[in-house]
Scaffold this motif. Sequence first.
Motif, PDB file in Angstrom:
ATOM      1  N   ALA A  65       0.828  -1.210   0.000  1.00  0.00           N
ATOM      2  CA  ALA A  65       0.000   0.000   0.000  1.00  0.00           C
ATOM      3  C   ALA A  65       0.860   1.257   0.000  1.00  0.00           C
ATOM      4  O   ALA A  65       1.852   1.347   0.723  1.00  0.00           O
ATOM      5  CB  ALA A  65      -0.919  -0.004   1.220  1.00  0.00           C
ATOM      6  N   HIS A  66       0.516   2.216  -0.844  1.00  0.00           N
ATOM      7  CA  HIS A  66       1.084   3.555  -0.909  1.00  0.00           C
ATOM      8  C   HIS A  66       2.463   3.647  -1.549  1.00  0.00           C
ATOM      9  O   HIS A  66       2.899   4.756  -1.841  1.00  0.00           O
ATOM     10  CB  HIS A  66       1.136   4.205   0.484  1.00  0.00           C
ATOM     11  N   TYR A  67       3.171   2.530  -1.755  1.00  0.00           N
ATOM     12  CA  TYR A  67       4.508   2.700  -2.324  1.00  0.00           C
ATOM     13  C   TYR A  67       4.950   1.582  -3.266  1.00  0.00           C
ATOM     14  O   TYR A  67       6.069   1.621  -3.771  1.00  0.00           O
ATOM     15  CB  TYR A  67       5.560   2.837  -1.208  1.00  0.00           C
ATOM     16  N   GLY A  68       4.119   0.575  -3.523  1.00  0.00           N
ATOM     17  CA  GLY A  68       4.559  -0.520  -4.386  1.00  0.00           C
ATOM     18  C   GLY A  68       5.130  -0.018  -5.701  1.00  0.00           C
ATOM     19  O   GLY A  68       4.511   0.781  -6.410  1.00  0.00           O
ATOM     20  N   SER A  69       6.320  -0.482  -6.044  1.00  0.00           N
ATOM     21  CA  SER A  69       7.055   0.059  -7.195  1.00  0.00           C
ATOM     22  C   SER A  69       6.330  -0.177  -8.516  1.00  0.00           C
ATOM     23  O   SER A  69       5.749  -1.237  -8.737  1.00  0.00           O
ATOM     24  CB  SER A  69       8.437  -0.590  -7.277  1.00  0.00           C
ATOM     25  N   PRO A  70       6.372   0.816  -9.419  1.00  0.00           N
ATOM     26  CA  PRO A  70       5.816   0.619 -10.762  1.00  0.00           C
ATOM     27  C   PRO A  70       6.750  -0.230 -11.617  1.00  0.00           C
ATOM     28  O   PRO A  70       7.930  -0.419 -11.283  1.00  0.00           O
ATOM     29  CB  PRO A  70       5.727   2.042 -11.308  1.00  0.00           C
ATOM     30  N   VAL A  71       6.223  -0.732 -12.724  1.00  0.00           N
ATOM     31  CA  VAL A  71       7.017  -1.427 -13.735  1.00  0.00           C
ATOM     32  C   VAL A  71       6.814  -0.685 -15.045  1.00  0.00           C
ATOM     33  O   VAL A  71       5.683  -0.518 -15.502  1.00  0.00           O
ATOM     34  CB  VAL A  71       6.601  -2.909 -13.883  1.00  0.00           C
ATOM     35  N   GLU A  72       7.903  -0.212 -15.639  1.00  0.00           N
ATOM     36  CA  GLU A  72       7.806   0.587 -16.857  1.00  0.00           C
ATOM     37  C   GLU A  72       7.369  -0.270 -18.052  1.00  0.00           C
ATOM     38  O   GLU A  72       7.455  -1.493 -18.035  1.00  0.00           O
ATOM     39  CB  GLU A  72       9.157   1.245 -17.145  1.00  0.00           C
ATOM     40  N   TRP A  73       6.917   0.408 -19.097  1.00  0.00           N
ATOM     41  CA  TRP A  73       6.358  -0.262 -20.271  1.00  0.00           C
ATOM     42  C   TRP A  73       7.411  -1.127 -20.967  1.00  0.00           C
ATOM     43  O   TRP A  73       8.527  -0.687 -21.234  1.00  0.00           O
ATOM     44  CB  TRP A  73       5.819   0.770 -21.254  1.00  0.00           C
ATOM     45  N   HIS A  74       7.014  -2.355 -21.270  1.00  0.00           N
ATOM     46  CA  HIS A  74       7.943  -3.299 -21.889  1.00  0.00           C
ATOM     47  C   HIS A  74       7.166  -4.447 -22.531  1.00  0.00           C
ATOM     48  O   HIS A  74       5.946  -4.574 -22.357  1.00  0.00           O
ATOM     49  CB  HIS A  74       8.921  -3.859 -20.844  1.00  0.00           C
ATOM     50  N   GLN A  75       7.895  -5.274 -23.260  1.00  0.00           N
ATOM     51  CA  GLN A  75       7.386  -6.536 -23.785  1.00  0.00           C
ATOM     52  C   GLN A  75       8.254  -7.649 -23.211  1.00  0.00           C
ATOM     53  O   GLN A  75       9.491  -7.575 -23.263  1.00  0.00           O
ATOM     54  CB  GLN A  75       7.460  -6.550 -25.317  1.00  0.00           C
ATOM     55  N   ASP A  76       7.635  -8.681 -22.672  1.00  0.00           N
ATOM     56  CA  ASP A  76       8.406  -9.789 -22.095  1.00  0.00           C
ATOM     57  C   ASP A  76       9.334 -10.429 -23.129  1.00  0.00           C
ATOM     58  O   ASP A  76      10.411 -10.917 -22.793  1.00  0.00           O
ATOM     59  CB  ASP A  76       7.462 -10.864 -21.544  1.00  0.00           C
ATOM     60  N   TRP A  77       8.893 -10.410 -24.379  1.00  0.00           N
ATOM     61  CA  TRP A  77       9.664 -11.008 -25.473  1.00  0.00           C
ATOM     62  C   TRP A  77      11.077 -10.424 -25.570  1.00  0.00           C
ATOM     63  O   TRP A  77      12.014 -11.107 -25.992  1.00  0.00           O
ATOM     64  CB  TRP A  77       8.906 -10.762 -26.776  1.00  0.00           C
ATOM     65  N   ALA A  78      11.234  -9.185 -25.164  1.00  0.00           N
ATOM     66  CA  ALA A  78      12.554  -8.555 -25.216  1.00  0.00           C
ATOM     67  C   ALA A  78      13.525  -9.188 -24.234  1.00  0.00           C
ATOM     68  O   ALA A  78      14.740  -9.174 -24.445  1.00  0.00           O
ATOM     69  CB  ALA A  78      12.439  -7.059 -24.935  1.00  0.00           C
ATOM     70  N   PHE A  79      13.000  -9.754 -23.143  1.00  0.00           N
ATOM     71  CA  PHE A  79      13.836 -10.338 -22.096  1.00  0.00           C
ATOM     72  C   PHE A  79      14.203 -11.787 -22.396  1.00  0.00           C
ATOM     73  O   PHE A  79      15.291 -12.233 -22.041  1.00  0.00           O
ATOM     74  CB  PHE A  79      13.106 -10.288 -20.744  1.00  0.00           C
ATOM     75  N   TYR A  80      13.275 -12.539 -23.024  1.00  0.00           N
ATOM     76  CA  TYR A  80      13.551 -13.961 -23.257  1.00  0.00           C
ATOM     77  C   TYR A  80      12.953 -14.427 -24.591  1.00  0.00           C
ATOM     78  O   TYR A  80      12.013 -15.199 -24.626  1.00  0.00           O
ATOM     79  CB  TYR A  80      13.071 -14.836 -22.097  1.00  0.00           C
ATOM     80  N   PRO A  81      13.518 -13.967 -25.713  1.00  0.00           N
ATOM     81  CA  PRO A  81      13.035 -14.411 -27.023  1.00  0.00           C
ATOM     82  C   PRO A  81      13.237 -15.919 -27.205  1.00  0.00           C
ATOM     83  O   PRO A  81      14.202 -16.493 -26.698  1.00  0.00           O
ATOM     84  CB  PRO A  81      13.890 -13.612 -28.005  1.00  0.00           C
TER      85      PRO A  81
ATOM     86  N   LYS B  76      17.150   6.774 -18.391  1.00  0.00           N
ATOM     87  CA  LYS B  76      17.046   8.221 -18.227  1.00  0.00           C
ATOM     88  C   LYS B  76      15.598   8.697 -18.313  1.00  0.00           C
ATOM     89  O   LYS B  76      15.265   9.769 -17.818  1.00  0.00           O
ATOM     90  CB  LYS B  76      17.894   8.922 -19.285  1.00  0.00           C
ATOM     91  N   LYS B  77      14.745   7.928 -18.979  1.00  0.00           N
ATOM     92  CA  LYS B  77      13.334   8.281 -19.128  1.00  0.00           C
ATOM     93  C   LYS B  77      12.470   7.256 -18.426  1.00  0.00           C
ATOM     94  O   LYS B  77      12.769   6.067 -18.431  1.00  0.00           O
ATOM     95  CB  LYS B  77      12.935   8.340 -20.599  1.00  0.00           C
ATOM     96  N   SER B  78      11.366   7.720 -17.835  1.00  0.00           N
ATOM     97  CA  SER B  78      10.387   6.819 -17.257  1.00  0.00           C
ATOM     98  C   SER B  78       9.002   7.411 -17.476  1.00  0.00           C
ATOM     99  O   SER B  78       8.858   8.606 -17.738  1.00  0.00           O
ATOM    100  CB  SER B  78      10.648   6.610 -15.759  1.00  0.00           C
ATOM    101  N   TYR B  79       8.002   6.558 -17.376  1.00  0.00           N
ATOM    102  CA  TYR B  79       6.620   7.001 -17.582  1.00  0.00           C
ATOM    103  C   TYR B  79       5.873   7.115 -16.282  1.00  0.00           C
ATOM    104  O   TYR B  79       5.170   8.096 -16.031  1.00  0.00           O
ATOM    105  CB  TYR B  79       5.906   6.023 -18.514  1.00  0.00           C
ATOM    106  N   PHE B  80       6.026   6.158 -15.408  1.00  0.00           N
ATOM    107  CA  PHE B  80       5.240   6.106 -14.177  1.00  0.00           C
ATOM    108  C   PHE B  80       5.902   6.875 -13.040  1.00  0.00           C
ATOM    109  O   PHE B  80       7.143   6.930 -12.932  1.00  0.00           O
ATOM    110  CB  PHE B  80       5.029   4.648 -13.727  1.00  0.00           C
ATOM    111  N   THR B  81       5.086   7.429 -12.175  1.00  0.00           N
ATOM    112  CA  THR B  81       5.564   8.101 -10.963  1.00  0.00           C
ATOM    113  C   THR B  81       6.094   7.060  -9.987  1.00  0.00           C
ATOM    114  O   THR B  81       5.508   5.999  -9.805  1.00  0.00           O
ATOM    115  CB  THR B  81       4.422   8.880 -10.297  1.00  0.00           C
ATOM    116  N   LYS B  82       7.232   7.360  -9.367  1.00  0.00           N
ATOM    117  CA  LYS B  82       7.818   6.467  -8.373  1.00  0.00           C
ATOM    118  C   LYS B  82       7.493   6.955  -6.981  1.00  0.00           C
ATOM    119  O   LYS B  82       7.207   8.131  -6.745  1.00  0.00           O
ATOM    120  CB  LYS B  82       9.333   6.382  -8.568  1.00  0.00           C
ATOM    121  N   ALA B  83       7.569   6.044  -5.998  1.00  0.00           N
ATOM    122  CA  ALA B  83       7.324   6.420  -4.603  1.00  0.00           C
ATOM    123  C   ALA B  83       8.431   7.355  -4.128  1.00  0.00           C
ATOM    124  O   ALA B  83       9.580   7.277  -4.575  1.00  0.00           O
ATOM    125  CB  ALA B  83       7.273   5.181  -3.721  1.00  0.00           C
ATOM    126  N   ALA B  84       8.082   8.234  -3.216  1.00  0.00           N
ATOM    127  CA  ALA B  84       9.076   9.157  -2.656  1.00  0.00           C
ATOM    128  C   ALA B  84      10.102   8.377  -1.844  1.00  0.00           C
ATOM    129  O   ALA B  84       9.760   7.406  -1.192  1.00  0.00           O
ATOM    130  CB  ALA B  84       8.382  10.176  -1.788  1.00  0.00           C
TER     131      ALA B  84
END
Length: 289
Positions: free
Chosen positions: A110-126, A281-289
Motif C-alpha cells: 500500500a502507498h509505495y509498491g514500485s511501478p514497472v515501466e512499459w515493456h514486452q516480455d519477449w525482449a527479455f527472453y526471445p 534516463k526516461k520513465s513514464y510512471f511516478t515512483k514512490a518518494a
Amino acid sequence: MISDDLVRAYKRDGVIVVPEVLGSETLSQMRQVVAELVAASSATTTHTDVYDLEPGHTPENPRVRRIKTPHRVHRLFDDIVRSEAVLSILRRLIGPDLRLHGSKLNMKSAHYGSPVEWHQDWAFYPHTNDDVLAIGVLLDDTDLSNGPMLVTPGTHVGPLWSHHGEDGRFAGLIDPDLIRAEIDRAVPCMGPAGSMSFHHVRALHGSALNTSDRPRNLLLYEVAASDAWPLMGVKDFDEFDSRLLSGPSVVAPRMAAVPVRIPLPPPARQGSIYETQSAAKKSYFTKAA
C-alpha cells in the motif's frame, strides 16, 4: 475453464482475464506463505536469490517488491501452475505440450509498491517461436487504485520495440515517447482475488505505483509451448526438462518468423526488472518518494 469467446479474445487482443480460477482456501494458503516469506526478509538488507527489496527496506520494516522464482521457493507455487484448472486454460491458448519458463511474485504494498515501466516480455527472453505467455495470478482484489497490470490489446502481433538505452545496453523498457498512442489504448487487468490474466509474450504492458491503502500482489508464471526454445540457450537440459508441465521432452525446436532483438549487451545494473529499468534516463510512471 474458458469459453470459445475467451479463446478468440486472446488470439485477437493478446490478453484476457479469467475470473476466480483459484478458490478461497488456496488463496488463504498462498497469503500465509507470502506473509512468512516477507517476515523472513527481515534477516537481510540486500537483494538475494529469493528477495528483491523495495528502497527503504529495513529489518524493522521489511519491504519486498519481488520474490524470485517462487515455484522453487515453496511447493505450493509449483503445484498451482501444474494444476488442472490452470493447464486446461493453457492448452486452449498455446497447445497441449507446455513448459514453465519461469516465475516471480511482484508485490505492491500500500502507498509505495514500485511501478514497472512499459515493456514486452519477449525482449527479455526471445524464443524460437512466440507461443509463449505469462499468467498473472491476482492474490488481492485488484482495481485501478492499487496498480493493476496495464496491457495494450493487439500489440502482440505488432512491432518489437527497442528495449535498449542510449548507451547501447539492454535497458528493459521502451522509451515512452515512442509508444504514447499504445499507452493511451492500454486496458487494466482487474478482478477479484483468485482471478488470472493471460497475456502474450509480445504484448505491451506496464503497471503504476500502488496509491491505495491495500496491497496488490501478483504471482506471475511464464509458460511456453515445449517446442519453443529460448534463444539465449539452455544451460542445464535436465533442469530445463524438469519444468515440463505436459507432453514429452522435445529436442527439435519449432522455428517461426518472429521479430527478435537479443537482450545484450547486458544492462548496466543487472538483477530484476526493477534494477534493470532503474538505470534508464526516461520513465513514464511516478515512483514512490
